[in-house]
Write a protein that holds these residues in place. Sequence first.
Motif, PDB file in Angstrom:
ATOM      1  N   GLY A  15      16.331  49.497 -58.051  1.00 23.96           N
ATOM      2  CA  GLY A  15      15.538  50.717 -57.937  1.00 23.96           C
ATOM      3  C   GLY A  15      14.364  50.569 -56.992  1.00 23.96           C
ATOM      4  O   GLY A  15      13.755  51.571 -56.598  1.00 23.96           O
ATOM      5  N   ASP A  16      14.011  49.331 -56.607  1.00 26.11           N
ATOM      6  CA  ASP A  16      12.947  49.137 -55.614  1.00 26.11           C
ATOM      7  C   ASP A  16      13.414  49.673 -54.260  1.00 26.11           C
ATOM      8  O   ASP A  16      14.587  49.538 -53.895  1.00 26.11           O
ATOM      9  CB  ASP A  16      12.617  47.645 -55.436  1.00 26.11           C
ATOM     10  N   TYR A  17      12.470  50.243 -53.517  1.00 31.45           N
ATOM     11  CA  TYR A  17      12.760  50.642 -52.150  1.00 31.45           C
ATOM     12  C   TYR A  17      12.296  49.494 -51.254  1.00 31.45           C
ATOM     13  O   TYR A  17      11.124  49.132 -51.257  1.00 31.45           O
ATOM     14  CB  TYR A  17      12.007  51.931 -51.801  1.00 31.45           C
ATOM     15  N   VAL A  18      13.210  48.903 -50.496  1.00 30.17           N
ATOM     16  CA  VAL A  18      12.880  47.685 -49.746  1.00 30.17           C
ATOM     17  C   VAL A  18      13.102  47.868 -48.245  1.00 30.17           C
ATOM     18  O   VAL A  18      13.828  48.771 -47.810  1.00 30.17           O
ATOM     19  CB  VAL A  18      13.748  46.482 -50.222  1.00 30.17           C
ATOM     20  N   ARG A  19      12.441  47.007 -47.491  1.00 28.43           N
ATOM     21  CA  ARG A  19      12.708  46.896 -46.063  1.00 28.43           C
ATOM     22  C   ARG A  19      13.164  45.465 -45.828  1.00 28.43           C
ATOM     23  O   ARG A  19      12.531  44.515 -46.322  1.00 28.43           O
ATOM     24  CB  ARG A  19      11.445  47.193 -45.258  1.00 28.43           C
ATOM     25  N   LEU A  20      14.274  45.258 -45.137  1.00 25.42           N
ATOM     26  CA  LEU A  20      14.768  43.896 -44.946  1.00 25.42           C
ATOM     27  C   LEU A  20      15.274  43.716 -43.519  1.00 25.42           C
ATOM     28  O   LEU A  20      15.550  44.686 -42.813  1.00 25.42           O
ATOM     29  CB  LEU A  20      15.864  43.553 -45.959  1.00 25.42           C
ATOM     30  N   VAL A  21      15.350  42.474 -43.113  1.00 25.78           N
ATOM     31  CA  VAL A  21      15.896  42.151 -41.803  1.00 25.78           C
ATOM     32  C   VAL A  21      17.118  41.267 -41.998  1.00 25.78           C
ATOM     33  O   VAL A  21      17.082  40.298 -42.748  1.00 25.78           O
ATOM     34  CB  VAL A  21      14.856  41.422 -40.920  1.00 25.78           C
ATOM     35  N   LYS A  22      18.181  41.653 -41.336  1.00 23.19           N
ATOM     36  CA  LYS A  22      19.437  40.915 -41.444  1.00 23.19           C
ATOM     37  C   LYS A  22      19.726  40.284 -40.076  1.00 23.19           C
ATOM     38  O   LYS A  22      19.534  40.906 -39.029  1.00 23.19           O
ATOM     39  CB  LYS A  22      20.555  41.905 -41.793  1.00 23.19           C
ATOM     40  N   GLU A  24      22.540  38.832 -37.692  1.00 22.28           N
ATOM     41  CA  GLU A  24      23.998  38.773 -37.509  1.00 22.28           C
ATOM     42  C   GLU A  24      24.304  38.527 -36.041  1.00 22.28           C
ATOM     43  O   GLU A  24      23.868  39.292 -35.186  1.00 22.28           O
ATOM     44  CB  GLU A  24      24.650  40.073 -37.979  1.00 22.28           C
ATOM     45  N   ASP A  25      25.048  37.467 -35.778  1.00 19.68           N
ATOM     46  CA  ASP A  25      25.399  37.107 -34.398  1.00 19.68           C
ATOM     47  C   ASP A  25      24.162  37.049 -33.502  1.00 19.68           C
ATOM     48  O   ASP A  25      24.161  37.552 -32.375  1.00 19.68           O
ATOM     49  CB  ASP A  25      26.400  38.123 -33.815  1.00 19.68           C
ATOM     50  N   GLY A  26      23.094  36.471 -34.043  1.00 22.50           N
ATOM     51  CA  GLY A  26      21.885  36.312 -33.254  1.00 22.50           C
ATOM     52  C   GLY A  26      21.051  37.567 -33.122  1.00 22.50           C
ATOM     53  O   GLY A  26      19.980  37.553 -32.524  1.00 22.50           O
ATOM     54  N   GLU A  27      21.543  38.685 -33.719  1.00 24.74           N
ATOM     55  CA  GLU A  27      20.832  39.947 -33.566  1.00 24.74           C
ATOM     56  C   GLU A  27      20.148  40.301 -34.881  1.00 24.74           C
ATOM     57  O   GLU A  27      20.725  40.146 -35.963  1.00 24.74           O
ATOM     58  CB  GLU A  27      21.849  41.038 -33.212  1.00 24.74           C
ATOM     59  N   LYS A  28      18.934  40.781 -34.795  1.00 23.79           N
ATOM     60  CA  LYS A  28      18.208  41.180 -36.001  1.00 23.79           C
ATOM     61  C   LYS A  28      18.323  42.685 -36.201  1.00 23.79           C
ATOM     62  O   LYS A  28      18.060  43.467 -35.296  1.00 23.79           O
ATOM     63  CB  LYS A  28      16.727  40.798 -35.887  1.00 23.79           C
ATOM     64  N   ILE A  29      18.708  43.069 -37.404  1.00 24.27           N
ATOM     65  CA  ILE A  29      18.817  44.498 -37.699  1.00 24.27           C
ATOM     66  C   ILE A  29      17.962  44.785 -38.927  1.00 24.27           C
ATOM     67  O   ILE A  29      18.028  44.055 -39.920  1.00 24.27           O
ATOM     68  CB  ILE A  29      20.269  44.904 -38.001  1.00 24.27           C
ATOM     69  N   GLU A  30      17.164  45.845 -38.844  1.00 23.67           N
ATOM     70  CA  GLU A  30      16.301  46.190 -39.969  1.00 23.67           C
ATOM     71  C   GLU A  30      16.927  47.319 -40.778  1.00 23.67           C
ATOM     72  O   GLU A  30      17.471  48.261 -40.216  1.00 23.67           O
ATOM     73  CB  GLU A  30      14.924  46.622 -39.450  1.00 23.67           C
ATOM     74  N   TYR A  31      16.855  47.178 -42.086  1.00 22.60           N
ATOM     75  CA  TYR A  31      17.340  48.231 -42.976  1.00 22.60           C
ATOM     76  C   TYR A  31      16.268  48.596 -43.983  1.00 22.60           C
ATOM     77  O   TYR A  31      15.496  47.729 -44.404  1.00 22.60           O
ATOM     78  CB  TYR A  31      18.570  47.757 -43.760  1.00 22.60           C
ATOM     79  N   GLU A  32      16.246  49.873 -44.382  1.00 23.44           N
ATOM     80  CA  GLU A  32      15.417  50.278 -45.507  1.00 23.44           C
ATOM     81  C   GLU A  32      16.289  51.019 -46.502  1.00 23.44           C
ATOM     82  O   GLU A  32      17.170  51.787 -46.117  1.00 23.44           O
ATOM     83  CB  GLU A  32      14.306  51.236 -45.037  1.00 23.44           C
ATOM     84  N   GLY A  33      16.013  50.805 -47.769  1.00 26.69           N
ATOM     85  CA  GLY A  33      16.792  51.541 -48.752  1.00 26.69           C
ATOM     86  C   GLY A  33      16.485  51.103 -50.169  1.00 26.69           C
ATOM     87  O   GLY A  33      15.648  50.224 -50.396  1.00 26.69           O
ATOM     88  N   SER A  66      14.305  38.298 -44.015  1.00 23.85           N
ATOM     89  CA  SER A  66      13.073  38.674 -44.700  1.00 23.85           C
ATOM     90  C   SER A  66      13.329  39.934 -45.507  1.00 23.85           C
ATOM     91  O   SER A  66      14.203  40.736 -45.172  1.00 23.85           O
ATOM     92  CB  SER A  66      11.949  38.908 -43.689  1.00 23.85           C
ATOM     93  N   ILE A  67      12.551  40.080 -46.568  1.00 22.73           N
ATOM     94  CA  ILE A  67      12.682  41.290 -47.393  1.00 22.73           C
ATOM     95  C   ILE A  67      11.340  41.570 -48.046  1.00 22.73           C
ATOM     96  O   ILE A  67      10.637  40.652 -48.464  1.00 22.73           O
ATOM     97  CB  ILE A  67      13.817  41.137 -48.443  1.00 22.73           C
ATOM     98  N   GLU A  68      10.940  42.831 -48.039  1.00 23.91           N
ATOM     99  CA  GLU A  68       9.700  43.189 -48.718  1.00 23.91           C
ATOM    100  C   GLU A  68       9.914  44.490 -49.485  1.00 23.91           C
ATOM    101  O   GLU A  68      10.730  45.328 -49.108  1.00 23.91           O
ATOM    102  CB  GLU A  68       8.561  43.368 -47.706  1.00 23.91           C
ATOM    103  N   VAL A  69       9.123  44.638 -50.551  1.00 24.64           N
ATOM    104  CA  VAL A  69       9.233  45.851 -51.346  1.00 24.64           C
ATOM    105  C   VAL A  69       8.288  46.894 -50.766  1.00 24.64           C
ATOM    106  O   VAL A  69       7.098  46.641 -50.614  1.00 24.64           O
ATOM    107  CB  VAL A  69       8.874  45.575 -52.819  1.00 24.64           C
ATOM    108  N   VAL A  70       8.834  48.043 -50.403  1.00 26.02           N
ATOM    109  CA  VAL A  70       8.009  49.135 -49.884  1.00 26.02           C
ATOM    110  C   VAL A  70       7.433  49.929 -51.048  1.00 26.02           C
ATOM    111  O   VAL A  70       6.282  50.338 -51.059  1.00 26.02           O
ATOM    112  CB  VAL A  70       8.838  50.062 -48.967  1.00 26.02           C
TER     113      VAL A  70
END
Lengths: 438, 438
Positions: A15-22, A24-33, A66-70
């Motif tokens: 239920g936490d809303y988080v922001r994280l960085v993944k 993959e193949d040397g590329e950083k992708i940010e997700y929030e959800g 990385s991951i943080e709670v928004v």
Amino acid sequence: MNVEEFMKKHGIEVGDYVRLVKLEDGEKIEYEGLVMPPYELSEGDTLVIKLDNGYNIGIAVDKITSIEVVEKAKAKPEVHFKAELEPKPGLPSVTILGTGGTIASRIDYETGAVYPAFTAEELAKAVPEIFEIANVRPRLLFNIFSEDMKPSHWIKIAHEVAKELNSGAYGVIVAHGTDTMGYTSAALSFMLRDLAKPVILVGAQRSSDRPSSDAAMNLICSVRMATSEVAEVMVVMHGETGDTYCLAHRGTKVRKMHTSRRDAFRSINDIPIAKIWGDGRIEFLRDDYRKRGEGEVWVDDKLEEKVALVKIYPGTAPEIIDFLVDRGYRGIVIEGTGLGHTPNDMIPSIRRAVEEGVAVCMTSQCLYGRVNMNVYATGRKLLKAGVIPCEDMLPETAYVKLMWVLGHTQDLNEVRKMMLTNYAGEITPYTKPNTYLI
Amino acid sequence: MNVEEFMKKHGIEVGDYVRLVKLEDGEKIEYEGLVMPPYELSEGDTLVIKLDNGYNIGIAVDKITSIEVVEKAKAKPEVHFKAELEPKPGLPSVTILGTGGTIASRIDYETGAVYPAFTAEELAKAVPEIFEIANVRPRLLFNIFSEDMKPSHWIKIAHEVAKELNSGAYGVIVAHGTDTMGYTSAALSFMLRDLAKPVILVGAQRSSDRPSSDAAMNLICSVRMATSEVAEVMVVMHGETGDTYCLAHRGTKVRKMHTSRRDAFRSINDIPIAKIWGDGRIEFLRDDYRKRGEGEVWVDDKLEEKVALVKIYPGTAPEIIDFLVDRGYRGIVIEGTGLGHTPNDMIPSIRRAVEEGVAVCMTSQCLYGRVNMNVYATGRKLLKAGVIPCEDMLPETAYVKLMWVLGHTQDLNEVRKMMLTNYAGEITPYTKPNTYLI
């Protein structure tokens, strides 16, 4: 690291809303959800988050750099349901039978809460509206993915539906995974005889295009339809991508036509029975449905399981038919090309199948339209070989029906007669206008 | 009595408008219509008449109790074509390759005339308009039902197309039966490399809903498209039931969605490339098509024929997969449920197939949408077993592509890479709006 350890380590809760960085193949992708619960469907190493666009994605925890709670999950208000779940006088009784799938186990997508147990309390919390329409009594039959549904499950569901209807339920809803819902609705359509009350299959498409799931509205509409005057097996699902209306489709004419859209289920070669609007109003699109009546439903559950559905394509090897015959199959439904054709080099194997007493039925991979095997020589040769043309039946419905027919007779003349008898609206006598691609 | 004797006895000729009475099951039914020629598609005992609503029906002559001629066939005007068929200076050259099917052999439905030989004279008589657009040169490759089309025919067609394009044709049209036209268009899309000119597949739906056939307009639109700037393999067929426009569909994204309607062919998960209006105007619906250019096309015709397409349904026996592996199949395209699933009890057989070097690819029987095997545990297990998820490829296109890919490599890593490489628009990177059920 498994997902529970990962969440504990980072202080993340469902239920936490988080922001994280993944990475993959040397590329950083940010997700929030929103962090979804690590329910039994996940592999142990995947964190599932619901993106703002409504889609869930799974991310292997070892790729999260990385991951943080928004925003922390909101504390759930305590709700007391006891009083609400007392039957309300004057309301009809509706039983919801859970069989698995998104709708049965995870109603409350918005908060990320998961309800695998499927109790009345959970339903009332998630979709309180349904308790205004009927005294809803949920009961979990089993909890499987619908891709694992077998004919034995259809039989089990049919008997439980009949038991509920014959002991006072005004209507029954079967909550079902969407993958094979059309097959199960066809099976129930043939097995539930002298049906005098509504039987509704309902599910939820996992990937909704909005943050809210389609489960709540589908469920509300299905309860509404379960209290209607239509004594048929129906599938009730979203009619378009928004939340304006659901459609009630005849159980033998419906098909999942999209992998992910909320309005994936469509009547093929026929118009739906009704629209159910968001406000609960039912708009009938036809009046030739079976009406609610008296009397007990009974289950005609004889099924021959040695039946196969074979799709035809250029280069299909006739040996596939031979293999099925050699393995003791009693029926084969062919999903032919066009008006109902196979390559001509397949006809000897088909003729041999029929000579050995195997029922061979023809449908079309076009899905829309009607087989007509009198137009071309290939069709006529197939007819001469003993193939049974299945009119405008869906291949999937013809497959289920052939199992049911062969449960009753294996005399090919009788099989033909039964396949061409309209038991549950599976054959439309003529094609109505406006039934193509809508 | 055969139909020739019957016609002789009653003084009936092809093109006569007749009224007849048929006796069936004690019931008398009257029909009126135009007598069609007893071409090779008829069995010898069937009289085919075209009804006023445009449908052809076949009636066994021994069931006809009376027949009378309402109006004799009109005498055909003598037409001299020699001059017209001289190449007109300034017009581009377009070759039409006949392979069989309604359009190649029977253009002139209105008069009941039949053109099995498919010469320029016959084309000019039936559809003179095309000779205003291009110097059209028809050539018959072979004359088979499209349900009998095999991969070896695709190879033959590809080489003949390339030969025409490389020896001066501005564009090539392949006249083809509609049953498997989508498979052939996919095959040509993969095999014709460095294509710099248009290649059009065109056909005619037999059961038109009007007295006139769709063949003429489809042919006119296909010649128009063959002289366009689009250097792709396309299918050109009616866009709606009337005669207002045709659609040019990308060869890898098109499917026959109706058994008999004129507008049966539809782009799936993608929008068509263009509308071709009745007046010949091309309205482009997108601009990301391959443009006409210089250079020779070459044929990459390596195909592995030991590939199967298997549709999944509740109760599918895993032994069907085992059978294919045991029979030496090198590739299996699965038409799974929903987002790309099989029953879990099938996974061991699939894993074994992959371990034995068989390429197993996943598509969805929903047809619309995209497989996504990361959402549910079943999908993830299938991925772990080595299944290749085919994005939004049509099952039929994935089948053709896998044959072509396995013709080049049988190393499963390479196969995966090639299956997920977009060679001919078969994969759309994201799903465009308005591509569902239209």
